[in-house]
Enzyme design. Structure first.
Site, PDB file in Angstrom:
ATOM      1  N   GLU A   1     -23.209  10.687  -1.633  1.00 36.94           N
ATOM      2  CA  GLU A   1     -23.930   9.591  -2.292  1.00 36.94           C
ATOM      3  C   GLU A   1     -25.111   9.278  -1.394  1.00 36.94           C
ATOM      4  O   GLU A   1     -24.951   8.693  -0.323  1.00 36.94           O
ATOM      5  CB  GLU A   1     -23.002   8.387  -2.479  1.00 36.94           C
TER       6      GLU A   1
ATOM      7  N   TRP B   1     -23.843   1.143   6.689  1.00 37.21           N
ATOM      8  CA  TRP B   1     -23.725  -0.229   7.192  1.00 37.21           C
ATOM      9  C   TRP B   1     -24.038  -1.289   6.139  1.00 37.21           C
ATOM     10  O   TRP B   1     -23.725  -2.457   6.332  1.00 37.21           O
ATOM     11  CB  TRP B   1     -24.693  -0.440   8.371  1.00 37.21           C
ATOM     12  N   ASN B   2     -24.666  -0.931   5.026  1.00 36.78           N
ATOM     13  CA  ASN B   2     -25.191  -1.968   4.132  1.00 36.78           C
ATOM     14  C   ASN B   2     -24.103  -2.679   3.331  1.00 36.78           C
ATOM     15  O   ASN B   2     -24.258  -3.850   2.972  1.00 36.78           O
ATOM     16  CB  ASN B   2     -26.277  -1.408   3.212  1.00 36.78           C
TER      17      ASN B   2
END
Length: 501
Positions: free
Chosen positions: A274, A170-171
């Site tokens: 990641e 979400w970032n």
């Protein structure tokens, strides 16, 4: 910002108050069709007001399976599309994103909370992946030569791995999805995207934009599919169990990455991960302190500290510690915290849970001996606000520096000996990003080369670049995104041995 409005027929019959004239035509996008899913509600908040922006009817396992089926059905034709044609399509997506950058940025700010300036910068970065991989699409690896023993010729070529499951955080709701979709499409793969439940609207917008370009190009439906859900575990399990899913690319926490890797092992699914970070920011005794402070503001407070590459712990030499802290504190205290759409530099945290988690970590650090040196003022009332905070007196082995903060908190650790500092910087299981400031470039590079970290900014507070390989060491992940390596992650090598005599 454009006035909010309500579009008739929005998903699940709930008014959608996202900015501008765009509104999602459905919660699930499968085989070129928008519709409601059959799973639980995905509730999207505005972090600055704690008010609901949208309620989407998310996907269930049948919807996820249908998305993977659609991607498989479209796969052969897309893989057979000439690389130059795929390149032109990706370039058209890049141009379409720039044409609608203001809309995308407003949407990011609405559902994520970050400042509008951060959102605009993210859109530029996100679009660049389509331009970069449009150029890489025509440069797949290959080779031809005489076998050493003679009598045969060896032909080596690259082929798309197949249906790719893309799970995004979400970032950076635009950049994280484009960083995966662009190389996958460039390689000839079709995709199923599982966007974050906190910020699914940006992914839906980008999917619609890509679909428009694909339709204009005469491509068949099913190349890009999107399945938002409030049940991430179900989506991951369903995708990894699907017989046609050959690739998973995940960005998120190390904890979830371990789970997905274990599930991927069942079918030996090609995996890129990641994962979490714990970036050290090193300021040596001969650093340019003003430059270090400027870099620290970027490395720590971009996106409110909610970035895997964010500086997590500041190792500052005793000789420059007081000057660095004084100047850093002044910059932090002057930060404008408020609703992202209002022009503030720092927005709210993405959720109440995220805000409360940061508060708990800081409270524990203070109980452990750290001191709150400086904070910036935050708005009163609704919203998931946490003040940008500078902590001093932090021990190098304190609990707060052993884990990823994911918020606007800067713990400063003083050091005297470079060898001990390097040992402390390497003491975590994470190795994604780091930063080194020193006027002596050769010395800075020597320090950087000893850090067990995948990406290091030297005398700069930003490491991300679509043309550079993004990824970490140790438990920060597997593989790289961006650069040439980003497309290689979606390709398999095939070798043909050709009789020649």
């Amino acid at each position: 910002m454009s006035p909010h409005s309500t579009r008739p027929g929005t998903p699940h019959g709930t008014p959608v108050t996202v900015p501008g004239s765009w509104h999602p035509r459905g919660a699930v996008f499968v085989a070129g069709q928008w519709r409601d899913g059959h799973g639980g509600d995905v509730v999207v908040d505005d972090p600055a007001t704690a008010q609901v922006l949208a309620t989407l009817k998310g996907a269930d396992a049948a919807d996820v399976t249908a998305a993977a089926d659609a991607a498989q059905a479209a796969g052969a034709a897309w893989a057979a599309t000439a690389p130059r044609r795929r390149s032109e399509i990706l370039r058209a997506v890049f141009e379409a994103m720039h044409a609608r950058s203001d809309e995308i940025a407003e949407l990011i700010t609405a559902e994520n909370g970050k400042s509008l300036a951060d959102s605009l910068a993210e859109v530029t970065y996100a679009a660049e992946f389509f331009r970069w991989f449009s150029e890489e699409a025509v440069r797949t690896h290959g080779g031809f030569g005489v076998a050493p023993a003679g009598g045969t010729r060896t032909l080596v070529q690259s082929r798309p791995v197949g249906v790719a499951a893309l799970v995004t955080p979400w970032n950076f709701p635009a950049a994280m999805v484009t960083r995966k979709i662009a190389p996958a499409l460039a390689a000839g793969c079709t995709v199923v995207v599982k966007p974050p439940a906190e910020t699914p609207l940006t992914s839906l917008f980008i999917a619609e934009l890509i679909d428009d370009v694909l339709r204009d190009a005469g491509m068949e439906a099913g190349i890009v599919n999107v399945v938002p859900s409030d049940d991430s575990a179900m989506v991951g399990t369903t995708l990894l169990a699907h017989p046609d899913v050959r690739k998973i690319s995940f960005t998120g926490s190390t904890r979830v990455g371990r789970i997905l890797l274990a599930q991927a092992a069942e079918r030996i699914v090609n995996s890129s991960m990641e994962l979490g970070g714990n970036a050290p920011f090193v300021v040596t005794d001969t650093a340019d302190v003003d430059a270090a402070v400027a870099g620290a503001m970027i490395a720590k407070f971009r996106n409110g500290g909610q970035a895997c590459t964010a500086a997590n712990r500041f190792h500052v030499h005793r000789d420059v510690h007081d000057e660095f802290v004084e100047k850093f504190a002044a910059r932090i205290a002057a930060l404008n915290v408020g609703p992202g759409a209002s022009g503030a530099e720092i927005g709210p945290m993405v959720s109440a849970k995220a805000r409360d988690s940061i508060a708990e970590v800081v409270d524990a650090a203070v109980a452990d001996g750290a001191r709150i040196h400086t904070t910036a003022p935050v708005p009163e009332g609704a919203g998931y606000w946490y003040p940008p905070t500078l902590l001093t007196g932090v021990s190098p082995d304190a609990a707060i520096v052993q884990h990823e903060l994911f918020g606007p908190v800067a713990p400063v650790i003083v050091f005297d000996d470079v060898e001990e500092m390097i040992a402390h910087a390497n003491s975590t299981e994470m190795g994604l990003a780091g930063y080194v400031y020193d006027r002596d470039l050769a010395r800075a590079m020597r320090i950087a080369e000893r850090l067990e970290i995948g990406m290091i900014g030297i005398n700069r507070g930003l490491v991300s670049d679509p043309a550079a390989p993004f990824g970490g060491t140790k438990q920060s992940g597997l593989g790289r995104e961006g650069a040439r390596e980003g497309m290689d992650a979606f390709l398999e090598t095939q070798y043909l041995s050709i009789a020649w005599e």
